[in-house]
Enzyme design. Structure first.
Site, PDB file in Angstrom:
ATOM      1  N   LYS A   1      -4.276  -7.724   2.526  1.00 25.27           N
ATOM      2  CA  LYS A   1      -4.731  -7.457   1.311  1.00 25.27           C
ATOM      3  C   LYS A   1      -6.242  -7.788   1.575  1.00 25.27           C
ATOM      4  O   LYS A   1      -6.718  -8.171   2.526  1.00 25.27           O
ATOM      5  CB  LYS A   1      -5.037  -9.282   0.902  1.00 25.27           C
ATOM      6  CG  LYS A   1      -3.719  -9.437   0.229  1.00 25.27           C
ATOM      7  CD  LYS A   1      -3.937 -11.048  -0.447  1.00 25.27           C
ATOM      8  CE  LYS A   1      -3.544 -11.621  -1.803  1.00 25.27           C
ATOM      9  NZ  LYS A   1      -3.185 -12.697  -2.266  1.00 25.27           N
TER      10      LYS A   1
HETATM   11  C1  E4P Z   1      -2.673 -13.739  -5.355  1.00 22.11           C
HETATM   12  O1  E4P Z   1      -2.070 -12.968  -4.592  1.00 22.11           O
HETATM   13  C2  E4P Z   1      -3.979 -14.377  -5.546  1.00 22.11           C
HETATM   14  O2  E4P Z   1      -2.866 -15.642  -3.814  1.00 22.11           O
HETATM   15  C3  E4P Z   1      -3.558 -15.714  -5.764  1.00 22.11           C
HETATM   16  O3  E4P Z   1      -2.780 -15.843  -6.803  1.00 22.11           O
HETATM   17  C4  E4P Z   1      -4.750 -16.444  -5.928  1.00 22.11           C
HETATM   18  O4  E4P Z   1      -5.142 -17.559  -7.292  1.00 22.11           O
HETATM   19  P1  E4P Z   1      -4.749 -18.921  -6.869  1.00 22.11           P
HETATM   20  O5  E4P Z   1      -4.955 -19.454  -5.711  1.00 22.11           O
HETATM   21  O6  E4P Z   1      -6.238 -19.541  -8.154  1.00 22.11           O
HETATM   22  O7  E4P Z   1      -3.440 -19.425  -7.711  1.00 22.11           O
END
Ligand code: E4P
Length: 220
Positions: free
Chosen positions: A88
């Site tokens: 990521k």
């Molecule tokens: C997606 O890859 C993210 O990890 C995730 O959806 C981020 O959002 P959240 O932690 O607020 O749910």
């Protein structure tokens, strides 16, 4: 449609793999923190759960990094740890620069923290494997999100990009259904979102009703 679980908790991921045939895992620094484990331990444990499958696990680079070369080094180190790992990288100039290098090296990238169609387009142009628009964060601010999702899907179709949209920060079943109606290939949601989504109060009510009839009927 593919369902990924957004979590770094091994017990949640294991349940999701066994009971829901989940297709992949996404993590972020918040999920790693919530797992209660050190970063490397948490991601190694997840890798062990999907070992031998082709299920991708998104692992985020250190969010403090703002130098593309440093991002690339960290991404290479993480990618070498498991064939399931997808790296990521944030949708920033440095992130996009790192993406270009990583794409050239065959390291799979999920461009994260995407909030606009132009960020998604740039990610696809540079070879991202996945792109993660965070719809929950926008909806929490009262912003309409489905125009954005439709635009991204339309753009990717227009240019036949192979980049796959992972709808992220998904908070409820309705959002999953709205994504499915628009042909979004992947959603990622937390354990509780799926648990609630797959259940329905009428199903439970119906089961109790039928159980009462069952008990009142001789088997024969
Ligand atoms: C997606 O890859 C993210 O990890 C995730 O959806 C981020 O959002 P959240 O932690 O607020 O749910």
């Amino acid at each position: 449609m593919k369902f990924f679980i957004d979590s770094a908790k091994a017990d949640e991921i294991q349940y999701a793999l066994e009971m829901w045939e989940i297709d992949g895992v996404t993590t972020n620094p918040r999920h790693i923190r919530n797992s209660g484990k050190p970063f490397l331990q948490a991601i190694q444990d997840i890798a062990a759960l999907v070992q031998g499958t082709d299920k991708p696990v998104s692992v985020e680079v250190n969010p403090h990094l703002d130098d593309p070369d440093e991002m690339v080094v960290e991404a290479q180190r993480l990618a070498a740890m498991s064939p399931n790992f997808v790296i990521k990288i944030p949708a920033t100039d440095a992130g996009f620069r790192a993406l270009r290098t990583l794409h050239g090296e065959g390291i799979r990238v999920n461009v994260t923290l995407v909030f606009s169609a132009i960020q998604a387009l740039q990610a696809a142009r540079l070879g991202a494997n996945f792109v993660s628009p965070f719809i929950g964060w926008k909806e929490a601010r009262g912003e309409e999100v489905w125009g954005l999702v439709t635009e991204i899907m339309e753009i990717y179709r227009n240019y036949c990009y192979s980049t796959e949209v992972i709808l992220a920060a998904v908070r409820n079943a309705r959002q999953i259904v709205e994504a499915a109606r628009r042909g979004v290939p992947i959603v990622t949601a937390g354990f509780d979102v799926y648990k609630e989504a797959f259940d329905h109060p009428y199903t439970q009510q119906g089961l109790r009703l039928f159980a009462d009839f069952w008990d009142a009927t001789p088997i024969g």
